[in-house]
Design a protein around this motif. Structure first.
Motif, PDB file in Angstrom:
ATOM      1  N   LEU A   1       5.108  57.866  -1.458  1.00  0.00           N
ATOM      2  CA  LEU A   1       5.758  57.595  -2.881  1.00  0.00           C
ATOM      3  C   LEU A   1       4.520  58.917  -3.293  1.00  0.00           C
ATOM      4  CD1 LEU A   1       6.731  55.711  -5.605  1.00  0.00           C
ATOM      5  CD2 LEU A   1       4.555  54.463  -5.217  1.00  0.00           C
ATOM      6  N   GLY A   2       5.770  59.597  -4.657  1.00  0.00           N
ATOM      7  CA  GLY A   2       4.638  60.495  -5.126  1.00  0.00           C
ATOM      8  C   GLY A   2       4.966  60.299  -6.992  1.00  0.00           C
ATOM      9  N   MET A   3       4.175  60.881  -7.340  1.00  0.00           N
ATOM     10  CA  MET A   3       3.956  61.139  -8.990  1.00  0.00           C
ATOM     11  C   MET A   3       3.325  62.460  -9.173  1.00  0.00           C
ATOM     12  SD  MET A   3       1.971  57.402  -9.748  1.00  0.00           S
ATOM     13  CE  MET A   3       3.916  55.927  -8.892  1.00  0.00           C
ATOM     14  N   SER A   4       3.614  63.546 -10.599  1.00  0.00           N
ATOM     15  CA  SER A   4       3.236  63.775 -11.142  1.00  0.00           C
ATOM     16  C   SER A   4       1.589  62.890 -12.386  1.00  0.00           C
ATOM     17  CB  SER A   4       4.013  64.471 -11.930  1.00  0.00           C
ATOM     18  OG  SER A   4       4.385  63.981 -13.122  1.00  0.00           O
TER      19      SER A   4
ATOM     20  N   HIS B   1      14.051  48.605  -3.553  1.00  0.00           N
ATOM     21  CA  HIS B   1      15.063  48.205  -5.182  1.00  0.00           C
ATOM     22  C   HIS B   1      14.096  47.857  -6.450  1.00  0.00           C
ATOM     23  CE1 HIS B   1      17.035  45.272  -7.649  1.00  0.00           C
ATOM     24  NE2 HIS B   1      18.116  45.747  -7.974  1.00  0.00           N
ATOM     25  N   ASP B   2      13.105  47.692  -6.291  1.00  0.00           N
ATOM     26  CA  ASP B   2      12.084  46.590  -7.180  1.00  0.00           C
ATOM     27  C   ASP B   2      11.375  47.676  -8.009  1.00  0.00           C
ATOM     28  OD1 ASP B   2      13.068  44.280  -6.883  1.00  0.00           O
ATOM     29  OD2 ASP B   2      11.249  43.139  -6.139  1.00  0.00           O
ATOM     30  N   THR B   3      10.862  48.864  -7.427  1.00  0.00           N
ATOM     31  CA  THR B   3      10.321  49.922  -7.662  1.00  0.00           C
ATOM     32  C   THR B   3      11.321  51.241  -8.045  1.00  0.00           C
ATOM     33  OG1 THR B   3       8.787  49.931  -5.919  1.00  0.00           O
ATOM     34  CG2 THR B   3       8.843  52.033  -6.554  1.00  0.00           C
ATOM     35  N   ILE B   4      12.423  51.629  -7.573  1.00  0.00           N
ATOM     36  CA  ILE B   4      13.030  52.142  -9.131  1.00  0.00           C
ATOM     37  C   ILE B   4      13.787  51.675  -9.977  1.00  0.00           C
ATOM     38  CG2 ILE B   4      15.742  52.763  -8.510  1.00  0.00           C
ATOM     39  CD1 ILE B   4      14.938  52.801  -5.228  1.00  0.00           C
ATOM     40  N   SER B   5      13.752  50.603  -9.671  1.00  0.00           N
ATOM     41  CA  SER B   5      14.240  48.988 -10.996  1.00  0.00           C
ATOM     42  C   SER B   5      13.019  49.771 -12.323  1.00  0.00           C
ATOM     43  CB  SER B   5      14.499  48.139 -10.947  1.00  0.00           C
ATOM     44  OG  SER B   5      15.857  47.414 -10.070  1.00  0.00           O
ATOM     45  N   ASP B   6      12.050  49.524 -11.541  1.00  0.00           N
ATOM     46  CA  ASP B   6      10.712  50.309 -12.566  1.00  0.00           C
ATOM     47  C   ASP B   6      10.644  50.622 -12.848  1.00  0.00           C
ATOM     48  OD1 ASP B   6       9.800  47.927 -12.498  1.00  0.00           O
ATOM     49  OD2 ASP B   6       8.156  47.855 -11.289  1.00  0.00           O
ATOM     50  N   LEU B   7      11.033  51.964 -12.804  1.00  0.00           N
ATOM     51  CA  LEU B   7      10.633  53.796 -13.003  1.00  0.00           C
ATOM     52  C   LEU B   7      12.271  54.174 -13.799  1.00  0.00           C
ATOM     53  CD1 LEU B   7      10.231  54.957  -9.180  1.00  0.00           C
ATOM     54  CD2 LEU B   7       8.831  54.774 -11.452  1.00  0.00           C
TER      55      LEU B   7
ATOM     56  N   LYS C   1       4.863  43.180  -7.587  1.00  0.00           N
ATOM     57  CA  LYS C   1       5.994  43.549  -5.784  1.00  0.00           C
ATOM     58  C   LYS C   1       5.706  42.336  -4.778  1.00  0.00           C
ATOM     59  CE  LYS C   1       7.411  47.154  -7.673  1.00  0.00           C
ATOM     60  NZ  LYS C   1       6.716  47.348  -8.956  1.00  0.00           N
ATOM     61  N   ASN C   2       6.754  41.506  -4.510  1.00  0.00           N
ATOM     62  CA  ASN C   2       6.528  41.446  -2.467  1.00  0.00           C
ATOM     63  C   ASN C   2       6.378  42.437  -1.290  1.00  0.00           C
ATOM     64  OD1 ASN C   2       7.438  38.531  -3.866  1.00  0.00           O
ATOM     65  ND2 ASN C   2       8.766  38.537  -3.422  1.00  0.00           N
ATOM     66  N   TRP C   3       5.206  42.998  -1.766  1.00  0.00           N
ATOM     67  CA  TRP C   3       4.710  43.696  -0.935  1.00  0.00           C
ATOM     68  C   TRP C   3       5.461  43.448   0.775  1.00  0.00           C
ATOM     69  CZ3 TRP C   3       4.125  48.136  -2.975  1.00  0.00           C
ATOM     70  CH2 TRP C   3       3.650  48.419  -4.112  1.00  0.00           C
ATOM     71  N   SER C   4       5.711  44.695   1.750  1.00  0.00           N
ATOM     72  CA  SER C   4       6.199  44.405   2.830  1.00  0.00           C
ATOM     73  C   SER C   4       7.273  43.287   3.349  1.00  0.00           C
ATOM     74  CB  SER C   4       4.777  43.869   4.066  1.00  0.00           C
ATOM     75  OG  SER C   4       3.880  44.833   3.783  1.00  0.00           O
TER      76      SER C   4
ATOM     77  N   ALA D   1      12.851  54.162   3.104  1.00  0.00           N
ATOM     78  CA  ALA D   1      12.786  53.609   4.881  1.00  0.00           C
ATOM     79  C   ALA D   1      13.847  52.730   4.477  1.00  0.00           C
ATOM     80  CB  ALA D   1      11.646  52.695   4.400  1.00  0.00           C
ATOM     81  N   ASN D   2      14.496  52.631   5.632  1.00  0.00           N
ATOM     82  CA  ASN D   2      16.183  51.776   5.970  1.00  0.00           C
ATOM     83  C   ASN D   2      15.467  50.163   5.600  1.00  0.00           C
ATOM     84  OD1 ASN D   2      14.688  51.301   8.586  1.00  0.00           O
ATOM     85  ND2 ASN D   2      16.246  52.744   9.300  1.00  0.00           N
ATOM     86  N   ASP D   3      14.496  50.035   5.596  1.00  0.00           N
ATOM     87  CA  ASP D   3      13.625  48.395   5.536  1.00  0.00           C
ATOM     88  C   ASP D   3      13.885  48.223   4.686  1.00  0.00           C
ATOM     89  OD1 ASP D   3      11.685  49.323   4.930  1.00  0.00           O
ATOM     90  OD2 ASP D   3      10.145  48.076   6.585  1.00  0.00           O
ATOM     91  N   GLY D   4      13.877  48.294   3.662  1.00  0.00           N
ATOM     92  CA  GLY D   4      13.647  48.308   1.769  1.00  0.00           C
ATOM     93  C   GLY D   4      13.064  48.720   1.113  1.00  0.00           C
ATOM     94  N   GLY D   5      11.713  49.543   2.116  1.00  0.00           N
ATOM     95  CA  GLY D   5      11.007  49.686   1.661  1.00  0.00           C
ATOM     96  C   GLY D   5      10.721  51.455   0.910  1.00  0.00           C
ATOM     97  N   TYR D   6       9.464  52.239   1.181  1.00  0.00           N
ATOM     98  CA  TYR D   6       9.562  53.498   1.564  1.00  0.00           C
ATOM     99  C   TYR D   6       8.219  54.129   2.140  1.00  0.00           C
ATOM    100  CZ  TYR D   6       6.321  51.763  -2.523  1.00  0.00           C
ATOM    101  OH  TYR D   6       5.293  52.203  -3.710  1.00  0.00           O
ATOM    102  N   TYR D   7       8.670  54.864   2.030  1.00  0.00           N
ATOM    103  CA  TYR D   7       7.791  55.874   3.813  1.00  0.00           C
ATOM    104  C   TYR D   7       6.837  56.888   2.070  1.00  0.00           C
ATOM    105  CZ  TYR D   7      10.893  59.427   3.366  1.00  0.00           C
ATOM    106  OH  TYR D   7      12.165  60.929   3.228  1.00  0.00           O
TER     107      TYR D   7
END
Length: 200
Positions: free
Chosen positions: A142-145, A164-170, A155-158, A134-140
Motif C-alpha cells: 500500500l502506498g500514498m503520496s 475491497h473495503d480499502t478500495i471502497s474507502d479510497l 476494517k476486519n484486518w487479516s 493479494a489473491n487472499d483478499g488483502g494486499y501486499y
C-alpha cells in the motif's frame, strides 16, 4: 531526491509458534518458522539495493543484529494494537517526518520484486495511492503520496474483505488508485507449495 521516499517493511520477530500460525496448523511450528525465515530473507534481498529510506518495523522488539543491516535499514517498533493502528502510526510518522511518498509492505510475499516496488513509488507521481492486491483478499503493498487516515479504520484486518473495503474507502474519498499485479501472500499450505516452486 530519494531521502523523502520512504519504504516501510512490517515484520514479525521470528519465534517458534508466533509466525505463520495458519500455515503451522498443517505443516507444524518448526517448518512454519523456517518458511518465515525464508520469507524474511527474500524480502531483505528484494529491498536491499532499493534507493529509498527503508524502515523495518518489528512487532516485538528491535533486533540490532539480524539480516536487516543497520547501515541500510532504520529500525523501529510497531505500535501496540490492530494491524490498522500499527500501519496508521508508521505511515503517519513518516509523513510527519516530511516524507513525500510512503510505501508499506509486509514480509509474506515472495513474488514481490524490486521492479514492482519501484513501479509503486513512480506511480505516486500521478496517483494518490497504489495497491498491490493479494489473491487472499488483502494486499501486499500500500502506498500514498499524502496520509489518508480513513484507510486504516473500520476494517476486519487479516480477512478477505480488507482489499475491497480499502478500495471502497479510497473511491468514496475521490482518491485515485494505481493497481499493481495481483500476487500471493504465503498463509496456507497451498501457498507454501507455490513458494517451494519459486525457490527451486
Amino acid at each position: 531526491m530519494y531521502q523523502h521516499e520512504v519504504l516501510i517493511i512490517f515484520t514479525k520477530n521470528p519465534a517458534l509458534g508466533k509466525v505463520k500460525t495458519r500455515l503451522a496448523k498443517t505443516i507444524g511450528d518448526q517448518k512454519a518458522l523456517a518458511v518465515y525465515n525464508q520469507l524474511l530473507q527474500l524480502t531483505q534481498k528484494t529491498t536491499a539495493t532499493l534507493p529509498y529510506l527503508k524502515i523495518v518495523y518489528y512487532d516485538n522488539f528491535v533486533d540490532e543484529n539480524d539480516i536487516w543491516l543497520n547501515n541500510s535499514y532504520s529500525k523501529k517498533l510497531q505500535k501496540k494494537g490492530s494491524l490498522g493502528e500499527k500501519m496508521y502510526d508508521a505511515i503517519d510518522t513518516a509523513f510527519n517526518n516530511k516524507a513525500s511518498k510512503v510505501v508499506i509492505i509486509g514480509s509474506d510475499c515472495p513474488e514481490i520484486s524490486p521492479k514492482i516496488i519501484i513501479e509503486a513509488f513512480n506511480s505516486l507521481n500521478k496517483f494518490d495511492t497504489v495497491i498491490g492486491p493479494a489473491n487472499d483478499g488483502g494486499y501486499y503493498l500500500l502506498g500514498m503520496s499524502k496520509f489518508i487516515p480513513d484507510v486504516f479504520k473500520n476494517k476486519n484486518w487479516s480477512t478477505s474483505t480488507v482489499k475491497h473495503d480499502t478500495i471502497s474507502d479510497l473511491k468514496n474519498l475521490n482518491k485515485s488508485i494505481h493497481f499493481l499485479p495481483e500476487l500471493t501472500d504465503i498463509d496456507k499450505e497451498a501457498d507454501y507449495e507455490k513458494l517451494k516452486k519459486l525457490l527451486n
